[in-house]
Design an enzyme around this catalytic site. Structure first.
Site, PDB file in Angstrom:
ATOM      1  NE  ARG A  94      -3.809   1.901   2.739  1.00 11.23           N
ATOM      2  CZ  ARG A  94      -4.907   1.805   2.311  1.00 11.23           C
ATOM      3  NH1 ARG A  94      -5.392   0.810   1.771  1.00 11.23           N
ATOM      4  NH2 ARG A  94      -5.882   2.792   2.358  1.00 11.23           N
ATOM      5  CB  THR A 148      36.090 -11.430   9.775  1.00 16.69           C
ATOM      6  OG1 THR A 148      34.789 -12.396  10.172  1.00 16.69           O
ATOM      7  CG2 THR A 148      35.782 -10.138  10.284  1.00 16.69           C
ATOM      8  CB  SER A 149      31.179 -12.196   7.184  1.00 17.98           C
ATOM      9  OG  SER A 149      31.422 -13.270   6.837  1.00 17.98           O
ATOM     10  CG  HIS A 196      -2.446  21.937  32.842  1.00 21.57           C
ATOM     11  ND1 HIS A 196      -1.549  20.775  33.275  1.00 21.57           N
ATOM     12  CD2 HIS A 196      -1.683  22.939  33.469  1.00 21.57           C
ATOM     13  CE1 HIS A 196      -0.446  21.328  33.988  1.00 21.57           C
ATOM     14  NE2 HIS A 196      -0.442  22.732  33.838  1.00 21.57           N
ATOM     15  CB  SER A 221     -17.069  10.369   7.529  1.00 17.20           C
ATOM     16  OG  SER A 221     -17.847   9.434   7.942  1.00 17.20           O
ATOM     17  CB  SER A 222     -16.832   5.633   4.776  1.00 18.61           C
ATOM     18  OG  SER A 222     -17.305   5.053   5.950  1.00 18.61           O
ATOM     19  CG  ASN A 277     -12.734  11.390   8.939  1.00 21.76           C
ATOM     20  OD1 ASN A 277     -13.634  12.099  10.005  1.00 21.76           O
ATOM     21  ND2 ASN A 277     -13.229  10.328   8.641  1.00 21.76           N
TER      22      ASN A 277
END
Length: 484
Positions: A28, A142-143, A191, A316-317, A324
């Site tokens: 996706r 070495t690797s 707050h 919104s559907s 949204n």
């Protein structure tokens, strides 16, 4: 009793051709993650391994490190490097075939390079020395000598060429939005409660400034590398060619690749630089998360309207009136996934049992996923910010409904006047608390109160002229501290 429905005989999706992606970053969201493929995919890792092998061979021969070994002509050097620059579908397929036999990814790269050497006469003619150089390939390595350098090159490329430019563009987009709204007054909320007003631009500038600081840290990242053998001692190097200054050669080679040399390691490069980088990126992600949640809240308050066309999405559907804030919600989720992966990378890569274990091998294969989720978040944030329209009128309404926020200004003016010797201004906090706490005070009520205080005429006039919309201090001027 309801009879359960038996599961249908599904088509085996694992057998579908071409193969289906397992995760969203290869499905996706592939477009947003695609720029990272050049650096953080398995194919990119193998190309970088091949690059390190090729450069090590060229470095040893053309610096005459190995007694009796030939030096390379310019054409031979170019041919060797073409194995890296031409690395594509054919080489990827051939590597898979070799690895199916070797069961070792770095060994497969070594064998692929040897095949390239063997084929050199077809391009360079029969006089080339390259087919005779099999024993130079991967010598003294070495690797992990190959892997640590390959990962450093790829992470460096992904950060500097892909992630940082994308993050910097977002930071500049946000900084511009801040500048454009530098003098738009807005009710602040501490707050969640009405508080001393600010400007929208100043609040956005705070976030842009925070992001900018983190990007500077990331821009200064050191990408470390080592090439010192099986346990970091140059043991095989020194036994085989004792006259060479191996630490100096190692430093020169690592720096030749554009990396910073780490002189003291076990078999592995310690990955501390990776942990530092991933912590910095995760911290940036968290500030971006703060941006997403703040903008989401401003949208919910009506301070921002979303331009549906610019957002490129449906609302919104089921409720057609809604748009949204999905760009910011999507960004939140992807930043959280990215941070989780970056946190585990940073906390685990710094540890290896004694001289070596392979936990880092599996861990590092998730670097791509961590950055991909961050890239997707950056894309969503950028598209989300581009689709916002500021509703200054809605902010003005909120300000005009909250005259009690001037209580702070009045209290402090009373205090300073009392300190200067004015009588009758005792207990300013308590008097303002009685007037404002839990109560709405309108403009007239606030001005009437000011008129009863007995303040000096100049101070009273200044307070009477004050409104919630003008009580923003130096908010606009503070944007001069926001650097691009």
């Amino acid at each position: 009793m309801t009879q359960s429905v038996s599961q249908p005989a599904f088509t085996d999706l694992a057998a579908v051709e071409p193969p289906l992606p397992l995760g969203p970053m290869d499905g996706r969201y592939r477009a947003q993650a695609a720029p990272l493929i050049n650096y953080l995919s398995e194919a990119a890792l193998n190309r970088a391994r091949l690059q390190v092998e090729v450069e090590w061979l060229i470095f040893l021969l053309n610096n005459q490190v190995l007694p009796g070994a030939p030096t390379l002509s310019d054409d031979e050097v170019a041919y060797l490097r073409s194995a890296v620059t031409d690395f594509g579908a054919r080489q990827i397929s051939r590597l898979a075939e070799i690895e199916a036999e070797t069961r070792h990814d770095v060994k497969a790269v070594e064998y692929l390079l040897k095949e390239h050497l063997k084929a050199a006469p077809q391009t360079l003619g029969e006089g080339t020395k390259l087919p005779e150089l099999n024993e130079v390939v991967h010598i003294f390595c070495t690797s992990e000598d190959i892997n640590n350098l390959a990962y450093a090159l790829n992470v460096q490329g992904a950060v500097q060429q892909v992630w940082l430019p994308t993050a910097r563009a977002l930071q500049q987009q946000l900084a511009q939005l801040a500048q454009d709204n530098a003098d738009v007054p807005m009710l602040a909320r501490t707050h969640g409660q009405a508080a001393t007003p600010v400007t929208l631009g100043k609040e956005l500038a705070v976030l842009a400034h925070r992001i900018g600081r983190q990007l500077k840290r990331i821009e200064a990242t050191e990408y470390l590398g080592k090439i010192n053998g099986a346990t970091g001692t140059f043991a095989a190097h020194y036994v085989s060619v004792p006259q060479a200054d191996w630490p100096t050669l190692a430093r020169e080679f690592v720096e030749h690749l554009g990396l910073t040399w780490n002189p003291l390691t076990t078999q592995i490069e310690s990955h501390d630089w990776q942990a530092e980088l991933y912590s910095d990126v995760a911290r940036t992600n968290r500030i971006l998360h703060n941006l997403a949640t703040d903008v989401w809240t401003y949208i919910s308050l009506g301070y921002f309207k979303q331009n549906l066309a610019a957002q490129g999405s449906t609302g919104s559907s089921t409720m057609p009136h809604k748009v949204n804030p999905i760009r910011f919600e999507n960004a939140e989720a992807n930043l959280e996934v990215s941070c989780a992966l970056l946190d585990v990378l940073a906390s685990t890569l710094v540890t290896s049992r004694l001289q070596r274990d392979l936990t880092d091998s599996s861990m590092q294969r998730n670097i791509s996923v961590a950055f991909a989720h961050s890239m997707l978040a950056l894309d969503n944030l950028s598209r989300g910010l581009a689709g916002l329209d500021v509703d200054a009128d809605r902010m003005a309404v909120d300000l005009d409904h909250n005259w009690e926020v001037l209580g702070e200004a009045i209290q402090q003016a009373m205090r300073t006047a009392a300190i200067a010797g004015v009588q009758g201004l005792e207990n300013p906090y308590e008097r303002l608390k009685e007037l404002t706490r839990g109560r709405r005070v309108d403009a007239q009520g606030m001005r009437d109160f000011i008129g009863t205080l007995g303040l000096p005429e100049e101070v009273e006039a200044r307070l009477l002229a004050l409104t919630p919309a003008t009580y923003t201090g130096l908010a606009k001027e503070l944007l001069s501290f926001l650097k691009a």
